[in-house]
Motif scaffolding. Structure first.
Motif, mmCIF file in Angstrom:
data_model
loop_
_atom_site.group_PDB
_atom_site.id
_atom_site.type_symbol
_atom_site.label_atom_id
_atom_site.label_comp_id
_atom_site.label_asym_id
_atom_site.label_seq_id
_atom_site.Cartn_x
_atom_site.Cartn_y
_atom_site.Cartn_z
ATOM 1 N N GLN A 106 -1.030 -11.397 -34.618
ATOM 2 C CA GLN A 106 -0.378 -10.893 -33.258
ATOM 3 C C GLN A 106 -1.228 -11.402 -32.288
ATOM 4 N N GLY A 151 7.854 -5.104 -40.617
ATOM 5 C CA GLY A 151 7.787 -5.856 -39.639
ATOM 6 C C GLY A 151 8.763 -5.828 -38.386
ATOM 7 N N VAL A 157 -5.290 2.666 -16.887
ATOM 8 C CA VAL A 157 -4.488 3.356 -16.086
ATOM 9 C C VAL A 157 -4.881 4.924 -16.218
ATOM 10 N N ASP A 182 5.592 -0.534 -27.727
ATOM 11 C CA ASP A 182 5.358 0.977 -28.457
ATOM 12 C C ASP A 182 5.196 2.063 -27.538
ATOM 13 N N ASP A 215 1.918 0.249 -22.423
ATOM 14 C CA ASP A 215 0.378 0.653 -22.653
ATOM 15 C C ASP A 215 0.520 1.177 -24.125
ATOM 16 N N GLY A 259 -0.905 -2.563 -19.288
ATOM 17 C CA GLY A 259 -0.887 -2.978 -20.714
ATOM 18 C C GLY A 259 -0.618 -4.271 -20.822
ATOM 19 N N PRO A 276 1.455 -7.804 -26.200
ATOM 20 C CA PRO A 276 2.489 -8.653 -26.376
ATOM 21 C C PRO A 276 3.797 -8.511 -25.299
ATOM 22 N N THR A 277 3.985 -7.017 -25.365
ATOM 23 C CA THR A 277 5.289 -6.705 -24.510
ATOM 24 C C THR A 277 4.908 -6.905 -23.358
ATOM 25 N N GLU A 316 -4.977 -4.150 -17.477
ATOM 26 C CA GLU A 316 -5.060 -4.099 -18.876
ATOM 27 C C GLU A 316 -6.516 -3.080 -19.071
ATOM 28 N N ARG A 317 -6.580 -2.133 -19.976
ATOM 29 C CA ARG A 317 -7.851 -1.134 -20.239
ATOM 30 C C ARG A 317 -8.950 -2.059 -21.035
ATOM 31 N N ARG A 348 -2.584 -6.270 -35.386
ATOM 32 C CA ARG A 348 -1.971 -5.380 -36.263
ATOM 33 C C ARG A 348 -0.828 -5.989 -37.018
ATOM 34 N N ALA A 349 0.061 -6.789 -36.287
ATOM 35 C CA ALA A 349 1.299 -7.245 -36.883
ATOM 36 C C ALA A 349 0.766 -8.791 -37.238
ATOM 37 N N GLY A 392 7.897 -3.728 -35.208
ATOM 38 C CA GLY A 392 7.611 -3.164 -33.788
ATOM 39 C C GLY A 392 7.059 -4.112 -32.792
ATOM 40 N N LEU A 393 6.382 -5.380 -33.197
ATOM 41 C CA LEU A 393 6.135 -6.362 -32.300
ATOM 42 C C LEU A 393 7.395 -7.126 -31.716
ATOM 43 N N ASN A 394 8.261 -7.247 -32.675
ATOM 44 C CA ASN A 394 9.564 -7.600 -32.360
ATOM 45 C C ASN A 394 10.339 -6.846 -31.406
ATOM 46 N N THR A 423 -0.763 6.189 -21.696
ATOM 47 C CA THR A 423 -1.377 6.944 -20.881
ATOM 48 C C THR A 423 -0.187 7.611 -19.982
HETATM 49 C C1 LIG Z 1 -1.030 -1.740 -39.540
HETATM 50 C C2 LIG Z 1 0.147 -2.142 -38.663
HETATM 51 C C3 LIG Z 1 0.706 -3.507 -38.972
HETATM 52 C C4 LIG Z 1 1.661 -3.719 -37.961
HETATM 53 N N1 LIG Z 1 2.433 -4.881 -38.544
HETATM 54 C C5 LIG Z 1 3.525 -5.511 -37.983
HETATM 55 C C6 LIG Z 1 4.289 -6.487 -38.275
HETATM 56 O O1 LIG Z 1 3.855 -7.012 -39.366
HETATM 57 N N2 LIG Z 1 5.351 -6.911 -37.611
HETATM 58 C C7 LIG Z 1 5.628 -6.339 -36.319
HETATM 59 O O2 LIG Z 1 6.543 -6.720 -35.651
HETATM 60 N N3 LIG Z 1 4.929 -5.202 -35.874
HETATM 61 C C8 LIG Z 1 3.904 -4.714 -36.613
HETATM 62 N N4 LIG Z 1 3.215 -3.598 -36.223
HETATM 63 C C9 LIG Z 1 3.361 -2.979 -34.995
HETATM 64 C C10 LIG Z 1 2.875 -4.005 -33.759
HETATM 65 O O3 LIG Z 1 1.529 -4.074 -34.108
HETATM 66 C C11 LIG Z 1 3.190 -3.178 -32.506
HETATM 67 O O4 LIG Z 1 4.416 -2.734 -32.393
HETATM 68 C C12 LIG Z 1 2.885 -3.932 -31.037
HETATM 69 O O5 LIG Z 1 1.266 -4.024 -30.952
HETATM 70 C C13 LIG Z 1 3.460 -3.557 -29.747
HETATM 71 O O6 LIG Z 1 2.904 -4.147 -28.747
HETATM 72 P P1 LIG Z 1 2.857 -3.603 -27.354
HETATM 73 O O7 LIG Z 1 2.416 -4.674 -26.255
HETATM 74 O O8 LIG Z 1 4.059 -2.759 -27.125
HETATM 75 O O9 LIG Z 1 1.607 -2.536 -27.672
HETATM 76 P P2 LIG Z 1 0.175 -2.832 -27.990
HETATM 77 O O10 LIG Z 1 0.005 -4.051 -28.883
HETATM 78 O O11 LIG Z 1 -0.454 -1.588 -28.340
HETATM 79 O O12 LIG Z 1 -0.589 -3.155 -26.564
HETATM 80 C C14 LIG Z 1 -0.709 -2.180 -25.357
HETATM 81 C C15 LIG Z 1 -1.836 -2.565 -24.629
HETATM 82 O O13 LIG Z 1 -1.954 -1.586 -23.772
HETATM 83 C C16 LIG Z 1 -3.428 -1.547 -23.295
HETATM 84 N N5 LIG Z 1 -3.718 -0.132 -22.813
HETATM 85 C C17 LIG Z 1 -3.766 0.789 -23.494
HETATM 86 N N6 LIG Z 1 -3.955 1.995 -22.870
HETATM 87 C C18 LIG Z 1 -3.983 1.539 -21.403
HETATM 88 C C19 LIG Z 1 -4.276 2.251 -20.275
HETATM 89 N N7 LIG Z 1 -4.385 3.567 -19.942
HETATM 90 N N8 LIG Z 1 -4.067 1.234 -19.296
HETATM 91 C C20 LIG Z 1 -4.060 0.056 -19.233
HETATM 92 N N9 LIG Z 1 -3.869 -0.609 -20.476
HETATM 93 C C21 LIG Z 1 -3.674 -0.056 -21.394
HETATM 94 C C22 LIG Z 1 -4.072 -1.902 -24.753
HETATM 95 O O14 LIG Z 1 -5.318 -2.141 -24.709
HETATM 96 C C23 LIG Z 1 -3.273 -3.034 -25.241
HETATM 97 O O15 LIG Z 1 -3.692 -4.052 -24.766
HETATM 98 C C24 LIG Z 1 2.076 -3.221 -36.974
HETATM 99 C C25 LIG Z 1 1.233 -1.856 -36.406
HETATM 100 C C26 LIG Z 1 0.486 -1.675 -37.377
HETATM 101 C C27 LIG Z 1 -0.409 -0.287 -36.939
#
Ligand SMILES: Cc1cc2nc3c(=O)[nH]c(=O)nc-3n(C[C@H](O)[C@H](O)[C@H](O)COP(=O)(O)OP(=O)(O)OC[C@H]3O[C@@H](n4cnc5c(N)ncnc54)[C@H](O)[C@@H]3O)c2cc1C
Length: 453
Positions: free
Chosen positions: A97, A281, A118, A271, A146, A8, A11-12, A31-32, A41-42, A283-285, A151
């Motif tokens: 984001q 706000g 993956v 996530d 991810d 994945g 950002p995380t 990355e998928r 989203r954020a 989740g991203l944090n 997954t």
């Molecule tokens: C409508 C909405 C508004 C939001 N607003 C806010 C906000 O204002 N502030 C805040 O802090 N948070 C907010 N969030 C939450 C925030 O967007 C998420 O918490 C954040 O994106 C988490 O980051 P991540 O890297 O953990 O996951 P993701 O951003 O989901 O990244 C996961 C990555 O893994 C990849 N992936 C998926 N499956 C596979 C696989 N099988 N193999 C390889 N790669 C894969 C995806 O393509 C993606 O690039 C919001 C969420 C939503 C839905």
């Protein structure tokens, strides 16, 4: 063979790779998606995330994309003032984001392998084998970042208890061909309603809608311009006209968290480890803080100098923080329900949050500034982290055993800083104990000498 695979490139995953790379490890991100996402989203970064990015020299690249400095956060739309928080960043940064992710990726030497979803994970005592994009990749460890539909989580059958979504919302970026007077033309905090419409750069608008039609449609039903037009007309009157829908997605209030963040040689972050209603706000944090908590611990473990239990302290420290966010977002979800009883509770909570002590406690929590971990005294506000990811000892003599493992600096106030910026010792007795607890009992060995988990 890399030391660590990261599933994945959100950002995380990218910040985890950055932290591991900073500590001298070889990393590969799988990355998928075929290209970096432009979908955000954020739209907001909390103060603690701004500190973390600034400490790593990652914030400057974001400056041109900052749309607003909002003087506070909100609890289900109830404004929470941040202006007196003890931080260089007493505000939320309004930023998409996608810019956060691309700023981190631009600084990575680690390759991000795209079109590499993956599909299988196997692990044994020596390492992990991850099938992605139809190829097998071998490494010592896997970080699963991810996302909410992880997954890796499914493949491992990891217990992910909690509640399923009961409401369905739509988020969309769109253009408007007609805009009624009175629509906000600057970024602002959401109101008490879950729906909002916010101007984005480039003539776009962000819409979040939640109505009867959204509850009727299935989670996988495509979001159409007609659906958005009906929802926005209901909210803003007949003058509003939707032009192009640039991207849209359905989301809900499911709230779940992994029971265990570590499954053998697989560690979950962001996530993939926790999902909740994205209100306030958070989740991203949460994901960014997971990354900086995990990176140095996994690096120390792989290099072989970490004390027993350091890697598991990732779960011990971060699980309660996300659990608390689930409590907070569940409560905020209830306060957003247009029901007379929920409105009454909102009125009481609004009054309580006007009390200075309560407001400040909530501000410390939502901003991430109030996070502390057992054995630390909070984060340092005035000591930059070491560029190579080592702990930093200020104003004290470093015992010889730790010579290569800790950066030393002059200073009048003795302090030991963990690589994630938290203070592990602040003078007096106990420096040896803190070094043994957070850095390890002996000199570093090469990554190849890393032993079994
Ligand atoms: C409508 C909405 C508004 C939001 N607003 C806010 C906000 O204002 N502030 C805040 O802090 N948070 C907010 N969030 C939450 C925030 O967007 C998420 O918490 C954040 O994106 C988490 O980051 P991540 O890297 O953990 O996951 P993701 O951003 O989901 O990244 C996961 C990555 O893994 C990849 N992936 C998926 N499956 C596979 C696989 N099988 N193999 C390889 N790669 C894969 C995806 O393509 C993606 O690039 C919001 C969420 C939503 C839905």
């Amino acid at each position: 063979m890399p030391d660590v695979l990261v599933a994945g490139g959100g950002p995380t995953g990218l910040l985890t790779a950055f932290e591991l790379e900073r500590a001298g490890l070889d990393v590969l991100v799988l990355e998928r998606d075929t290209r970096p996402t432009t979908q955000s989203r954020a739209l907001a970064l909390q103060p603690r995330s701004a500190e973390v990015l600034a400490d790593r020299g990652l914030l400057a690249a974001l400056e041109p994309h900052v749309q607003a400095r909002l003087p506070g956060g909100h609890f289900s739309g109830i404004p929470i003032d941040y202006t007196d928080l003890p931080t260089r960043f007493p505000y939320q940064l309004g930023i998409e984001q996608a810019h956060v992710a691309s700023a981190i990726e631009a600084r990575l030497r680690t390759p991000v392998l795209r079109d590499a979803a993956v599909t299988a994970v196997a692990q044994n005592g020596e390492g992990v084998t991850v099938t992605a994009g139809g190829r097998d990749h071998r490494a010592g460890w896997l970080v699963a970042a991810d996302g909410g539909h992880s997954t890796v989580r499914t493949l491992l059958g990891a217990a992910f208890p909690g509640t399923s979504a009961r409401i369905s919302l739509v988020v969309a970026d769109l253009t408007l061909t007609n805009k009624p007077a009175g629509l906000a033309d600057a970024w602002q905090l959401p109101s008490s309603k879950p729906e909002f419409l916010l101007p984005l750069p480039g003539g776009r608008h962000r819409a979040v809608v939640v109505g009867e039609e959204q509850q009727r449609l299935g989670r996988d039903a495509p979001v159409t311009a007609g659906e958005l037009q009906r929802a926005l007309t209901a909210a803003h009157g007949p003058g509003i006209e939707v032009g192009e829908v640039l991207w849209a997605s359905r989301f809900g209030d499911a709230a779940r968290q992994l029971e265990r963040y570590r499954h053998g040689r697989v560690l979950f972050a962001g996530d993939a480890a926790h999902i909740h209603l994205p209100v306030g706000g958070q989740g991203l944090n949460l994901g960014l803080q997971d990354a900086v908590n995990l990176g140095w611990k996994l690096a120390g473990h792989i290099r072989g100098h970490a004390p027993g239990g350091l890697l598991d302290s990732y779960h011990d420290e971060r699980h309660p923080v996300a659990a608390r966010v689930l409590v907070s977002t569940r409560a905020q979800g209830v306060l957003g329900v247009p029901d007379p009883d929920a409105v009454a509770v909102r009125e009481i909570i609004t009054g309580l949050l006007a009390v200075p002590g309560a407001r400040r406690a909530m501000a410390m929590e939502l901003s991430g500034i109030g996070i502390t971990y057992p054995g630390t005294t909070g984060r340092a506000t005035d000591i930059p982290v070491a560029p190579d990811g080592r702990p930093v000892l200020v104003g004290a003599a470093l015992p010889a055993d730790w010579a290569d493992l800790v950066e030393t600096r002059d200073g009048s106030r003795p302090q030991l800083l963990r690589p994630d910026g938290y203070l592990a010792w602040a003078g007096g007795p106990g420096l040896d104990v803190a070094l043994r607890r957070w850095v390890g009992p002996q000199r570093a060995t090469s990554p190849a000498a890393a032993s079994m988990p």
